[in-house]
Design an enzyme around this catalytic site. Structure first.
Site, mmCIF file in Angstrom:
data_model
loop_
_atom_site.group_PDB
_atom_site.id
_atom_site.type_symbol
_atom_site.label_atom_id
_atom_site.label_comp_id
_atom_site.label_asym_id
_atom_site.label_seq_id
_atom_site.Cartn_x
_atom_site.Cartn_y
_atom_site.Cartn_z
ATOM 1 N N ALA A 37 -11.835 2.902 4.170
ATOM 2 C CA ALA A 37 -10.834 1.992 3.619
ATOM 3 C C ALA A 37 -10.041 2.634 2.481
ATOM 4 O O ALA A 37 -10.308 3.759 2.050
ATOM 5 C CB ALA A 37 -11.522 0.720 3.144
ATOM 6 N N HIS A 38 -9.068 1.872 1.984
ATOM 7 C CA HIS A 38 -8.128 2.414 0.991
ATOM 8 C C HIS A 38 -8.801 2.798 -0.322
ATOM 9 O O HIS A 38 -9.738 2.162 -0.773
ATOM 10 C CB HIS A 38 -6.961 1.453 0.745
ATOM 11 C CG HIS A 38 -7.343 0.090 0.247
ATOM 12 N ND1 HIS A 38 -6.448 -0.922 0.101
ATOM 13 C CD2 HIS A 38 -8.529 -0.429 -0.136
ATOM 14 C CE1 HIS A 38 -7.041 -1.993 -0.356
ATOM 15 N NE2 HIS A 38 -8.313 -1.715 -0.514
ATOM 16 N N ASN A 39 -8.297 3.888 -0.880
ATOM 17 C CA ASN A 39 -8.733 4.422 -2.176
ATOM 18 C C ASN A 39 -10.177 4.915 -2.195
ATOM 19 O O ASN A 39 -10.744 5.139 -3.266
ATOM 20 C CB ASN A 39 -8.523 3.405 -3.297
ATOM 21 C CG ASN A 39 -7.053 3.232 -3.643
ATOM 22 O OD1 ASN A 39 -6.421 2.287 -3.183
ATOM 23 N ND2 ASN A 39 -6.513 4.144 -4.426
ATOM 24 N N GLN B 124 0.868 -1.177 0.000
ATOM 25 C CA GLN B 124 0.000 0.000 0.000
ATOM 26 C C GLN B 124 0.911 1.235 0.000
ATOM 27 O O GLN B 124 1.463 1.612 1.034
ATOM 28 C CB GLN B 124 -0.905 -0.008 1.227
ATOM 29 C CG GLN B 124 -1.664 -1.310 1.441
ATOM 30 C CD GLN B 124 -2.765 -1.540 0.424
ATOM 31 O OE1 GLN B 124 -3.623 -0.674 0.223
ATOM 32 N NE2 GLN B 124 -2.749 -2.691 -0.222
ATOM 33 N N ARG C 208 -4.446 4.456 4.008
ATOM 34 C CA ARG C 208 -3.795 4.977 2.820
ATOM 35 C C ARG C 208 -4.195 4.167 1.595
ATOM 36 O O ARG C 208 -4.618 3.001 1.706
ATOM 37 C CB ARG C 208 -2.272 4.986 2.981
ATOM 38 C CG ARG C 208 -1.613 3.645 2.984
ATOM 39 C CD ARG C 208 -0.074 3.776 2.994
ATOM 40 N NE ARG C 208 0.416 4.526 4.121
ATOM 41 C CZ ARG C 208 0.941 5.765 4.042
ATOM 42 N NH1 ARG C 208 1.059 6.358 2.865
ATOM 43 N NH2 ARG C 208 1.355 6.378 5.124
#
Length: 353
Positions: free
Chosen positions: A245-247, A204, A224
């Site tokens: 959560a990510h993105n 990540q 991230r």
């Protein structure tokens, strides 16, 4: 903290109109409609409390300017304002404790890398704070005790980062951002691939970007991105115990209430509201103005503005009907049994004939 104020001065303080009451009367405190006593001022922020206003013992109340026919006890002063809830904030500031002042400078126990860019005349770095290499801190930013700022992170002006918060490497924080205690910004996204029967970690390497005027409650986590950025838009307010959560991309001026979980790569438009304990599946899109009521589960994209509820979340009226159906099951079963008895009786009579 101030001990008293006249009604006239109070009306000026909140930008309202003293509709009922003596201008020279003195207010000495504040409280809710139910708990207020003589000398207190209260407010009517929601019309559901109109009945409580009729019996309040308060000396004065802030009421909506556009609300007619208010029934109030004799002697209750009324100050009309556009937004009583917001106006009452000025009353709280008047009677409440003074704001804590944090002197600029670096506490002797803080560890600040030599490459950190900041103005020691305006920035306050508290006890046991750690600020790693390459960090930039904007003017007027305050880091409370125990904060950790990772390598290369950037914080804008007038941010307040409360005790024991973690902002990890390379994250970008805008101006006037408030982050409450225990929150972690920029931890790794939850990314794994099953390879030969084992879960293998997917790197990540993206960042978290938080725009101006965002506030994040305690013990929330914003992961991230795998690559690129997880992005929280300007003016968004996030409650305690929220997971982004990510993105994910969260638009401007959204409200995300406690215990919400938003799965990876989901995009929220502007002015989206997620009620408490809402869950959102990954890779979805929620359009501008979507409101998801508490304890709902969003399993598909909701492009159109409006209120949604249920599991899975449906438009409000449809969702409420679906939620009401299980309560009818016992009655339906009883009716079915009665029908079975009647059918059996008819069949028995036919056989005898």
């Amino acid at each position: 903290m101030s001990s008293s104020i006249t009604l006239q001065k109070l009306a000026e303080l909140v930008g309202g109109d003293l509709a009922v009451g003596a201008p020279e009367a003195v207010i000495t405190g504040l409280n809710s409609i139910v708990d207020a006593g003589p000398g207190d001022i209260t407010f009517l922020g929601n019309t559901r409390y109109l009945s409580a206003l009729k019996t309040t013992r308060a000396a004065a109340a802030l009421v909506p300017a556009d609300l007619d026919g208010i029934e109030a006890p004799a002697g209750l002063a009324l100050i009309r304002v556009a937004n009583p809830t917001f106006a009452f904030s000025s009353v709280i500031r008047w009677f409440g404790p003074p704001s804590l002042e944090f002197a600029p400078g670096v506490h002797s126990t803080a560890v600040v890398a030599s490459s950190v860019v900041f103005d020691a005349q305006t920035v306050s770095i508290g006890p046991h704070v750690v600020v790693e290499d390459g960090v930039t801190l904007g003017e007027g930013t305050i880091l409370h005790a125990g904060v950790y700022i990772g390598r290369g992170a950037r914080l804008g002006a007038d941010c307040v980062v409360h005790a024991n918060t973690v902002i990890k490497d390379r994250c970008v924080i805008g101006n006037r951002v408030i982050i409450h205690s225990g929150t972690v910004i920029g931890t790794d996204g939850f990314g794994y691939e099953l390879v030969k029967g084992r879960h293998q970690k997917i790197e990540q390497v993206g960042i978290v970007q938080i725009d101006d005027d965002v506030e994040i409650g305690s013990c929330s986590t914003i992961d991230r991105a795998r690559f690129g950025r997880t992005w929280i838009g300007e003016g968004t307010k996030i409650d305690n115990l929220v997971q982004i959560a990510h993105n994910c991309v969260v638009g401007k001026h959204c409200i995300i209430v406690a215990q919400v979980g938003v799965s990876g790569s989901t995009r929220l438009g502007d002015n989206v509201t997620l009620g408490g304990q809402v869950g959102v599946v990954g890779h979805l899109e929620l359009g501008d103005g979507v409101m998801v009521l508490a304890k709902s589960a969003v399993t598909k994209s909701l492009p159109a503005a409006g209120a949604y509820v249920g599991y899975p979340a449906r438009p409000l009226m449809e969702g409420r009907k679906m939620m009401a159906l299980p309560a009818r099951i016992p009655d339906l079963i009883d009716r079915l049994r009665e029908l079975e008895k009647k059918v059996a009786a008819l069949e028995g009579g036919g056989a005898k004939a």
